[in-house]
Enzyme design. Sequence first.
Site, PDB file in Angstrom:
ATOM      1  N   ARG A  43       1.866   1.913   7.340  1.00  0.00           N
ATOM      2  CA  ARG A  43       2.618   1.457   6.156  1.00  0.00           C
ATOM      3  C   ARG A  43       3.718   0.457   6.513  1.00  0.00           C
ATOM      4  NH1 ARG A  43       1.916   4.340   1.270  1.00  0.00           N
ATOM      5  NH2 ARG A  43      -0.063   5.397   1.440  1.00  0.00           N
ATOM      6  N   ARG A  47       6.792  -1.217   1.077  1.00  0.00           N
ATOM      7  CA  ARG A  47       8.034  -1.226   0.314  1.00  0.00           C
ATOM      8  C   ARG A  47       9.331  -1.165   1.096  1.00  0.00           C
ATOM      9  NH1 ARG A  47       6.744   3.349  -3.769  1.00  0.00           N
ATOM     10  NH2 ARG A  47       5.836   4.108  -1.855  1.00  0.00           N
ATOM     11  N   ARG A  56       5.531  -8.652  -4.698  1.00  0.00           N
ATOM     12  CA  ARG A  56       4.790  -7.720  -5.539  1.00  0.00           C
ATOM     13  C   ARG A  56       5.406  -7.527  -6.924  1.00  0.00           C
ATOM     14  NH1 ARG A  56       2.500  -3.170  -4.615  1.00  0.00           N
ATOM     15  NH2 ARG A  56       2.440  -3.332  -6.848  1.00  0.00           N
ATOM     16  N   TYR A 167      -8.714  12.883  -3.756  1.00  0.00           N
ATOM     17  CA  TYR A 167      -8.224  12.082  -4.889  1.00  0.00           C
ATOM     18  C   TYR A 167      -9.235  12.084  -6.035  1.00  0.00           C
ATOM     19  CZ  TYR A 167      -4.195  10.395  -2.315  1.00  0.00           C
ATOM     20  OH  TYR A 167      -3.005  10.334  -1.635  1.00  0.00           O
TER      21      TYR A 167
HETATM   22  O1  CP3 Z   1      -0.214   0.578   6.487  1.00  0.00           O
HETATM   23  C1  CP3 Z   1      -0.069  -0.474   5.849  1.00  0.00           C
HETATM   24  O2  CP3 Z   1       0.983  -1.116   5.826  1.00  0.00           O
HETATM   25  C2  CP3 Z   1      -1.278  -1.054   5.125  1.00  0.00           C
HETATM   26  C3  CP3 Z   1      -1.365  -0.743   3.759  1.00  0.00           C
HETATM   27  C4  CP3 Z   1      -1.732   0.644   3.275  1.00  0.00           C
HETATM   28  C5  CP3 Z   1      -1.438   1.057   1.968  1.00  0.00           C
HETATM   29  N1  CP3 Z   1      -2.037   2.261   1.743  1.00  0.00           N
HETATM   30  C6  CP3 Z   1      -0.664   0.263   0.994  1.00  0.00           C
HETATM   31  C7  CP3 Z   1       0.005   0.959  -0.107  1.00  0.00           C
HETATM   32  C8  CP3 Z   1      -2.456   1.676   3.881  1.00  0.00           C
HETATM   33  C9  CP3 Z   1      -2.996   1.784   5.300  1.00  0.00           C
HETATM   34  C10 CP3 Z   1      -2.652   2.684   2.886  1.00  0.00           C
HETATM   35  C11 CP3 Z   1      -3.442   3.905   3.118  1.00  0.00           C
HETATM   36  C12 CP3 Z   1      -3.322   5.029   2.183  1.00  0.00           C
HETATM   37  N2  CP3 Z   1      -3.250   4.995   0.816  1.00  0.00           N
HETATM   38  C13 CP3 Z   1      -3.368   6.378   2.567  1.00  0.00           C
HETATM   39  C14 CP3 Z   1      -3.523   6.852   3.983  1.00  0.00           C
HETATM   40  C15 CP3 Z   1      -2.253   6.713   4.731  1.00  0.00           C
HETATM   41  C16 CP3 Z   1      -1.212   7.747   4.393  1.00  0.00           C
HETATM   42  O3  CP3 Z   1      -0.105   7.308   4.052  1.00  0.00           O
HETATM   43  O4  CP3 Z   1      -1.489   8.937   4.539  1.00  0.00           O
HETATM   44  C17 CP3 Z   1      -3.259   7.160   1.421  1.00  0.00           C
HETATM   45  C18 CP3 Z   1      -3.241   8.683   1.355  1.00  0.00           C
HETATM   46  C19 CP3 Z   1      -3.199   6.285   0.299  1.00  0.00           C
HETATM   47  C20 CP3 Z   1      -3.109   6.623  -1.143  1.00  0.00           C
HETATM   48  C21 CP3 Z   1      -1.828   6.085  -1.692  1.00  0.00           C
HETATM   49  N3  CP3 Z   1      -1.673   4.782  -2.119  1.00  0.00           N
HETATM   50  C22 CP3 Z   1      -0.563   6.713  -1.770  1.00  0.00           C
HETATM   51  C23 CP3 Z   1      -0.287   8.155  -1.404  1.00  0.00           C
HETATM   52  C24 CP3 Z   1       0.351   5.754  -2.246  1.00  0.00           C
HETATM   53  C25 CP3 Z   1       1.854   5.889  -2.395  1.00  0.00           C
HETATM   54  C26 CP3 Z   1       2.292   6.259  -3.763  1.00  0.00           C
HETATM   55  C27 CP3 Z   1       3.710   5.804  -3.990  1.00  0.00           C
HETATM   56  O5  CP3 Z   1       3.896   4.775  -4.654  1.00  0.00           O
HETATM   57  O6  CP3 Z   1       4.623   6.449  -3.444  1.00  0.00           O
HETATM   58  C28 CP3 Z   1      -0.369   4.566  -2.470  1.00  0.00           C
HETATM   59  C29 CP3 Z   1       0.187   3.275  -2.933  1.00  0.00           C
HETATM   60  C30 CP3 Z   1       0.392   2.282  -1.863  1.00  0.00           C
HETATM   61  N4  CP3 Z   1      -0.510   1.953  -0.911  1.00  0.00           N
HETATM   62  C31 CP3 Z   1       1.536   1.480  -1.687  1.00  0.00           C
HETATM   63  C32 CP3 Z   1       1.296   0.646  -0.600  1.00  0.00           C
HETATM   64  C33 CP3 Z   1       2.190  -0.431  -0.029  1.00  0.00           C
HETATM   65  C34 CP3 Z   1       2.769   1.497  -2.579  1.00  0.00           C
HETATM   66  C35 CP3 Z   1       2.446   0.667  -3.776  1.00  0.00           C
HETATM   67  C36 CP3 Z   1       3.637  -0.100  -4.262  1.00  0.00           C
HETATM   68  O7  CP3 Z   1       4.182  -0.906  -3.505  1.00  0.00           O
HETATM   69  O8  CP3 Z   1       3.966   0.109  -5.436  1.00  0.00           O
END
Ligand code: CP3
Length: 365
Positions: A43, A47, A56, A167
């Site tokens: 990640r 953010r 974004r 999910y």
């Molecule tokens: O690692 C990186 O920087 C690459 C981008 C990345 C994202 N999601 C971008 C994202 C990666 C590798 C993921 C994987 C992902 N997504 C996982 C596995 C990794 C982990 O953290 O366990 C999971 C479980 C998800 C599902 C998901 N998508 C979640 C739990 C969330 C967060 C919800 C929240 O807003 O708190 C997302 C959204 C997400 N994916 C964001 C980003 C940058 C936030 C979206 C935003 O900026 O509004």
Amino acid sequence: MTTDTTGTAARDGESRRSGPADSPFVRACRRESVPHTPVWFMRQAGRSLPEYREIRANVGMLDSCRRPDLVAEITLQPVRRHGVDAAILFSDIVVPVAAAGIDLDIVAGTGPVVAEPVRTAGDVERIHRIDRADVSYVEEAVRLLVAELGDTPLIGFAGAPFTLASYLVEGGPSRTHAKTKAMMYGQPELWHALCARLAEVTLSFLRVQIDAGVSAVQLFDSWAGALSEADYRRFVLPHSTAVLSGLADAGVPRIHFGVGTAELLGAMGEAGADVVGVDWRTPLDVATHRIGPDRAVQGNLDPTVLFAPWPVIEAEVRRIVAQGRDTPGHVFNLGHGVLPETDPEVLTRVVALVHEVSARRAEQG
Ligand code: CP3
């Protein structure tokens, strides 16, 4: 960066290799000698960075994942800012599932939300197989990035069948995974059909990324730690193995990661990974003992330690780098993703510190 090698493998070849395949990150994944411990952060593209929030501001999460120009820019931001040893493609684990026909959204602050949760055999059939054309924006983004990144490797990724199934069956994030486990225990045939289909989608998605030029892939099974080892082996391992062993001939390192997986580390390694991701609960040397000598490890700074005073962070980084020396190969990372409130300057300092304390001089070998 790669000029200061330990003087063995890199120079012994008939011609000196270079490029991402000879980067410290890829070499550590292959358990080869490295000039310093490579570091990146799960990640890292997200953010915690003001430049990410800015770009974004008016674009939805899934929309941004489908725009190669935005994907490339967001992926590059942490590389420019922190000097990490690898980029990770900006995308999400649900992107291929959406491409496979599931109606879903990623809701800020919540995560993926599925319009009609998967509960029946008919629902499983709604998840169609995907090919390059379904995710052409990912292929294009990877190509743009590989051209831009030069010697810095790009990591592709996907969600593993269990975490994706959670999910889809729950309809959104879940703490207990109760509906998921109810299907697993109560309708094992349906469960296996769902996971087999998700494994196919995941494998295709990773192949597209590899064909477009990523240097490594990470399979995220973030929520696998909810399972006992026996249930993991019976209900999940065959499907994650289908994905990872399906990439055995692809020639790029495969990383397998989950959270709360202390009891599963051995099994997760058996699924066919070259590198096993470890969260902060298990010291790296203990993890290596469980995983075995023929796999590298990745991790494992507790992401909340980044909110502590610098001397605490420094001591933890030094401890983890030192424990990594007792493993066959170590990629420094957090034990889970960067939290949004993290100060990006602290991340930059951690990268510099990991490089400094792990630097090996040529004569040391
Ligand atoms: O690692 C990186 O920087 C690459 C981008 C990345 C994202 N999601 C971008 C994202 C990666 C590798 C993921 C994987 C992902 N997504 C996982 C596995 C990794 C982990 O953290 O366990 C999971 C479980 C998800 C599902 C998901 N998508 C979640 C739990 C969330 C967060 C919800 C929240 O807003 O708190 C997302 C959204 C997400 N994916 C964001 C980003 C940058 C936030 C979206 C935003 O900026 O509004």
